[in-house]
Design a protein around this motif. Sequence first.
Motif, short mmCIF file in Angstrom:
data_model
loop_
_atom_site.label_atom_id
_atom_site.label_comp_id
_atom_site.label_asym_id
_atom_site.label_seq_id
_atom_site.Cartn_x
_atom_site.Cartn_y
_atom_site.Cartn_z
N MET A 1 45.37 37.70 42.36
CA MET A 1 46.00 38.27 40.71
C MET A 1 47.40 39.32 41.36
SD MET A 1 46.55 38.90 37.66
CE MET A 1 44.88 38.42 36.94
N GLU B 1 43.12 46.95 42.96
CA GLU B 1 41.96 45.93 42.66
C GLU B 1 42.76 44.53 42.75
OE1 GLU B 1 38.65 46.32 39.48
OE2 GLU B 1 40.26 47.97 39.17
N ALA B 2 43.89 44.32 42.25
CA ALA B 2 44.76 43.13 42.33
C ALA B 2 44.78 42.86 43.80
CB ALA B 2 45.86 43.28 41.46
N ALA C 1 43.48 43.65 46.25
CA ALA C 1 42.18 43.22 46.88
C ALA C 1 41.59 41.80 46.55
CB ALA C 1 41.15 44.29 46.76
N GLY C 2 42.33 41.16 45.75
CA GLY C 2 42.21 39.76 45.23
C GLY C 2 41.19 39.69 44.15
N ARG C 3 40.95 40.86 43.30
CA ARG C 3 40.10 40.89 42.36
C ARG C 3 40.63 40.99 40.87
NH1 ARG C 3 38.03 44.83 45.72
NH2 ARG C 3 38.58 46.45 44.41
N ASP C 4 40.12 40.32 39.82
CA ASP C 4 40.55 40.60 38.70
C ASP C 4 40.31 42.21 38.23
OD1 ASP C 4 41.59 38.33 38.31
OD2 ASP C 4 39.75 37.56 37.22
N PRO C 5 41.53 42.98 37.92
CA PRO C 5 41.10 44.54 37.75
C PRO C 5 40.13 44.48 36.66
CG PRO C 5 43.48 44.09 38.03
CD PRO C 5 43.04 42.72 38.12
N ALA C 6 39.05 45.54 36.69
CA ALA C 6 37.82 45.55 35.69
C ALA C 6 38.59 46.07 34.33
CB ALA C 6 37.13 46.88 36.12
N VAL D 1 39.81 43.10 32.45
CA VAL D 1 38.67 42.06 31.95
C VAL D 1 37.97 42.56 31.05
CG1 VAL D 1 36.35 41.28 32.83
CG2 VAL D 1 38.43 41.06 34.56
#
Length: 334
Positions: A1, A67-68, A70-75, A78
């Motif tokens: 992301m 978070e983005a 780090a490769g995660r969809d930000p909580a 979501v």
Amino acid sequence: MDPVRALRLIAFHLERTGAPGYRVRAFRRAAEIATATGPDELRRRAEAGTLTQLESIGPTTAGVIAEALAGRDPAYLVELTERDAPELVGGHELRSALRGDCHTHSDWSDGGSPIEEMATAAAALGHEWIALTDHSPRLTVANGLSAARLRRQLDVVAEVNERIAPFRVLRGIEVDILADGRLDQDEELLAQLDVVVASVHSLLRMPEREMTERLLAAVANPHVDVLGHCTGRIVVGRGRPESQFDAKEVFTACAEYGVAVEINSRPERLDPPRRLLRLAVDLGCDFAIDSDAHAPGQLAWLGYGCQRAEECGVTSDRVINTRGANDLLTRSRR
């Protein structure tokens, strides 16, 4: 992301759900700062825990960026996406057929975002084009465009189109229908535009016969492509009643002159009401399912119009914004 995209998506969903403007602006401003900072510097700061030292980056926006990266969809994104899922029970086939939007506003009149921001958001929704239809001069409360300002806007639209091709911003206006049915802009300038939406914004309670003649005069104008939110009603809060006019006479004229009846998707308008929408279907009208968006997040309201259109028997072949831009322009230059 991508962190910039994550911030912009959050602003989009906040806007769509009616969040206060300052919250929307905070995420858009953070996206601008993140763009200017660049991915390498953002990553360095995220690892060092110094993102909040950047201008306009607070704990929440810093968390989204981290978070983005780090490769995660930000909580937070979501959560907003799940909360913002539209509660639609129909209209999905029509919605998937739409290729553009004939009625949108920018910060040149009473919209909240620049032209390119609106175009970028529309492209992200899968559109191929939008018509930019800011207000005309007599609507001063909406910072309506004088002829001189509209001409300057046309130059800006040309520049934007060069940057964002193949997506296309069509040159347009939402022109006021004056009390006598004339249009609130120079005729020679209207002739240069791609899409003209004509709407009533004043004297909404004039007598039925006078309102009918007013709308008939506008529909007969060769520059008009779409009759906007025809009853002017508001269905939330204290509301506003429908303008009174002979709908059979007006819609018959729309069918005769090739003017599309707008199905306005704004939740507070949902105009025309179903009984009039069914009448327009029976009389052979074409339609434009429009968002009337004043901000990027509102572009996604089209589903509400599609649901009502499907309920009333509107088929995709009668919806002008299921067409590509070139086909639409061929129609508008009838």
